[in-house]
Design an enzyme around this catalytic site. Structure first.
Site, PDB file in Angstrom:
ATOM      1  N   HIS A 137      28.027 -22.195  11.809  1.00  0.00           N
ATOM      2  CA  HIS A 137      29.281 -21.618  11.800  1.00  0.00           C
ATOM      3  C   HIS A 137      30.287 -23.073  12.020  1.00  0.00           C
ATOM      4  O   HIS A 137      29.793 -23.973  12.992  1.00  0.00           O
ATOM      5  CB  HIS A 137      29.473 -20.882  12.610  1.00  0.00           C
ATOM      6  CG  HIS A 137      30.961 -20.185  12.666  1.00  0.00           C
ATOM      7  ND1 HIS A 137      32.136 -20.692  13.261  1.00  0.00           N
ATOM      8  CD2 HIS A 137      31.151 -18.893  12.011  1.00  0.00           C
ATOM      9  CE1 HIS A 137      33.178 -19.939  12.874  1.00  0.00           C
ATOM     10  NE2 HIS A 137      32.619 -18.644  12.377  1.00  0.00           N
TER      11      HIS A 137
ATOM     12  N   ASP B 128      23.971 -20.063  19.512  1.00  0.00           N
ATOM     13  CA  ASP B 128      25.220 -19.468  19.022  1.00  0.00           C
ATOM     14  C   ASP B 128      24.643 -17.836  18.826  1.00  0.00           C
ATOM     15  O   ASP B 128      24.191 -17.895  17.655  1.00  0.00           O
ATOM     16  CB  ASP B 128      25.843 -20.182  17.992  1.00  0.00           C
ATOM     17  CG  ASP B 128      26.767 -19.309  17.435  1.00  0.00           C
ATOM     18  OD1 ASP B 128      27.119 -18.091  17.699  1.00  0.00           O
ATOM     19  OD2 ASP B 128      27.395 -19.663  16.315  1.00  0.00           O
TER      20      ASP B 128
ATOM     21  N   GLN C 156      26.073 -13.481  16.149  1.00  0.00           N
ATOM     22  CA  GLN C 156      25.775 -12.548  15.264  1.00  0.00           C
ATOM     23  C   GLN C 156      24.498 -11.852  15.503  1.00  0.00           C
ATOM     24  O   GLN C 156      23.926 -11.247  14.822  1.00  0.00           O
ATOM     25  CB  GLN C 156      25.526 -13.106  13.752  1.00  0.00           C
ATOM     26  CG  GLN C 156      26.588 -14.004  13.220  1.00  0.00           C
ATOM     27  CD  GLN C 156      27.753 -13.026  12.852  1.00  0.00           C
ATOM     28  OE1 GLN C 156      27.521 -11.714  12.559  1.00  0.00           O
ATOM     29  NE2 GLN C 156      29.109 -13.248  12.597  1.00  0.00           N
TER      30      GLN C 156
ATOM     31  N   LYS D 283      32.182  -8.795  18.212  1.00  0.00           N
ATOM     32  CA  LYS D 283      31.460  -8.747  16.965  1.00  0.00           C
ATOM     33  C   LYS D 283      30.405  -7.666  17.618  1.00  0.00           C
ATOM     34  O   LYS D 283      29.358  -7.237  16.871  1.00  0.00           O
ATOM     35  CB  LYS D 283      30.762  -9.953  16.792  1.00  0.00           C
ATOM     36  CG  LYS D 283      31.493 -11.031  16.210  1.00  0.00           C
ATOM     37  CD  LYS D 283      30.687 -11.853  15.121  1.00  0.00           C
ATOM     38  CE  LYS D 283      31.762 -13.126  15.085  1.00  0.00           C
ATOM     39  NZ  LYS D 283      32.638 -13.074  13.928  1.00  0.00           N
TER      40      LYS D 283
ATOM     41  N   CYS E 109      33.485 -19.652   7.168  1.00  0.00           N
ATOM     42  CA  CYS E 109      33.683 -20.772   8.177  1.00  0.00           C
ATOM     43  C   CYS E 109      32.333 -21.324   8.244  1.00  0.00           C
ATOM     44  O   CYS E 109      31.722 -21.983   9.243  1.00  0.00           O
ATOM     45  CB  CYS E 109      33.962 -20.326   9.608  1.00  0.00           C
ATOM     46  SG  CYS E 109      35.509 -19.708   9.532  1.00  0.00           S
TER      47      CYS E 109
END
Lengths: 420, 152
Positions: free
Chosen positions: A137, A214, A217, A240, A378
């Protein structure tokens, strides 16, 4: 009114993973859009919030609102307790060794910026390399680009194959004594690939290179254990994973965090200040300058409590079933192409339709009450890798239904009917 | 007619499928790229100016049906017009797609451009409809009179 814990227990009592029961917890889903029941398939952008999270935030403002970590009065102590309790819940949620390793930030983006700015600026020198992946991202590209530019270092990128899987043989070769940090996503937001991060962390560990993951998600879809992964940093956002916006977590290993300089200066991150010298606060407060989003932090804790009662293994299995079903249904439509076909994939379905721009897909599906994301997500380099300017992306949460996949499939047929 | 049908009118569907004046122009006197980072729509507008007259307009690139049809209808509409006439047309078009003006009052002036009036019901799509026009505007304003089309 009863304490938060009791409300949580009452609203949250799920004996086992119960799909229909879960869906009823999300009031926003009970509405019509353009005269049709809302079908919310934009969960990778942000997830919906269960009633218990909404109630917790409202309750905080109605009964506890006060600044934390400073007042000696009743309300301030109560708010501080609730906020710090949320930190402990999050510590347990990711199995961090200590609460000192759990830093409240605004979200994943700020977490990565914190590491790039503090760890990166201290440790990356001219001629060094920062290694990211082709799936990142923008938030895990740009902060590193900024550090590299400032320091005269080079940003290297782990390539991926045509299915959207990172090429570990290349990765191995890219890990050198010039590599100062590896920053990779756990799950791709654009195409859903689940990266083998445990293996990738172990490979970097052999060479003593720290790894930032990261996890934005990943956390809503699978069990994450930072000690088992052995990552050095893990970043994720509340919004999220069914919590409020404006808050997230940076997990970092204590030894690294202790050695890092503060990211921002201000209140709360100090022990004492004179015009000559400031003594910084201990972890985790050293990295938490200024009044945080207190209500969101406490709401985040409520989201974690909510998830505790949900069988995450059951969620993963169910979402995978939905993904498989949606993939079969969509790819059988003439002209539809799925972007990202990794063997290990989360419930993110990116697709394109021959001759039809994703924006038009999004508008026509919206007319059917279906919310999807269209655009580059993104992640422009991912789009470039697959030679498309944009995709349509349907992303699933555990409250989505198989019937909703059918609505999506009918919607895609309509798109082709109108524009094909 | 539903809002969706208002948006995707026949004129738009037709120009999306078979865009007019599509492709590069070898003897352009102005060439400007227009890009909408939000959705990735990306067009190059070529203009051949003779004095104040727009002798020819072509465009190439990719984007959604609305942006492509808009570029196509625009190219046909401004050909042969003066710079000032084209700018005036853009102002009227802009008013109609943003819902500021009643399209019925501009039917004669706008011709096929009136087909984009449905865009006003979809605020997120206004940028799609106006991208080519903004690009043309930059091209007409541009100080560069000779552009090379050799390199790309």
């Amino acid at each position: 009114m009863k304490p938060i814990e009791e409300i949580l227990e009452r609203e949250n009592k799920l004996s086992a993973y119960d799909l229909l029961g879960c869906r009823h917890h999300f009031p926003v889903l009970r509405q019509q859009v353009n005269g049709k029941p809302l079908v919310y398939f934009d969960n990778a952008a942000t997830s919906q919030k269960p009633q218990v999270v909404i109630d917790t935030i409202m309750r905080y403002y109605q009964e506890e609102n006060s600044n934390i970590h400073r007042g000696v009065h009743y309300l301030s102590e109560r708010a501080t307790r609730a906020y710090e309790a949320a930190r402990e819940k999050l510590q347990k949620f990711i199995n961090a060794a200590s609460y000192e390793e759990v830093i409240f930030v605004r979200g994943t983006t700020e977490a990565i910026n914190l590491v790039a700015s503090s760890y990166g600026r201290t440790n990356v020198k001219r001629g060094d390399e920062v290694l990211i992946s082709a799936l990142e991202h923008h938030s895990n590209i740009v902060p590193w680009q900024m550090v590299c530019e400032e320091k005269g270092a080079t940003l290297r990128v782990i390539p991926m194959n045509d299915k959207g899987e990172l090429q570990l043989d290349q990765y191995e070769k890219q890990l050198t004594n010039r590599t100062k940090i590896v920053a990779i996503t756990h799950v791709s937001n654009a195409i859903g690939t689940i990266n083998p991060i445990k293996e990738m962390i172990a490979m970097a560990r052999l060479r003593g290179i720290p790894v930032l993951v990261d996890g934005a998600q990943a956390v809503p879809h699978m069990k994450v254990d930072v000690q088992d992964l052995d990552c050095d940093f893990y970043a994720f956002s509340s919004h999220k994973m069914f919590g409020p916006t404006g808050v997230g977590i940076l997990y970092g290993k204590k030894s690294l965090l202790e050695a890092m300089p503060p990211y921002q200066g201000g209140g709360d991150m100090i022990k004492s200040v004179t015009f000559e010298k400031t003594i910084y606060n201990d972890l985790p407060n050293k990295f938490e300058a200024g009044t945080p989003s207190i209500a969101s932090g406490i709401g985040f804790g409520a989201a974690v409590d909510y998830l505790k009662n949900i069988d995450m293994q059951g969620v993963a299995t169910y979402e995978h079933e939905l993904l498989t079903y949606a993939t079969e249904q969509l790819s059988s439509i003439r002209g539809v192409r799925i972007i990202g076909t990794a063997n290990e994939k989360a419930a993110v379905l990116s697709f394109v339709i021959d001759g039809i721009h994703p924006h038009d897909i999004g508008t026509i599906l919206d007319d059917e009450g279906i919310a999807i994301r269209t655009g580059h997500h993104c992640a422009q380099p991912v789009m470039q890798r697959f030679g498309v300017p944009a995709t349509a992306r349907a992303s699933v949460a555990f409250y989505n239904l198989k019937d909703e996949v059918d609505v999506l499939v009918r919607g895609v047929h309509k798109v082709i009917e109108v524009l094909g | 007619m539903s809002a969706l049908r208002e948006l995707y009118q026949e004129v738009i569907l037709d120009h999306n499928k078979s865009p007019r004046n599509f492709g590069r122009m070898a003897d352009a006197t102005r060439k400007v790229e227009g890009y909408n980072p939000l959705c990735g729509d990306h067009y190059t507008v070529y203009v051949r100016l003779e004095g104040d007259i727009i002798k020819d307009v072509r465009f190439e690139g990719t984007g959604c049906a609305i942006s492509k049809a808009s570029a196509s209808v625009m190219s046909a509409a401004v050909k042969g017009k003066t710079k000032a006439e084209a700018e005036m047309l853009f102002r009227s078009f802009h008013k109609v797609v943003t819902g500021v003006a009643d399209p019925m009052k501009h039917v004669e002036e706008l011709g096929k451009l009136a087909a984009f009036s449905g865009v006003s019901e979809f605020p997120a799509r206004v940028k799609c409809a106006t991208l080519a026009w903004h690009t043309l505007h930059s091209a007409l304003e541009s100080k560069t009179t000779v552009v090379s089309t050799e390199k790309d």
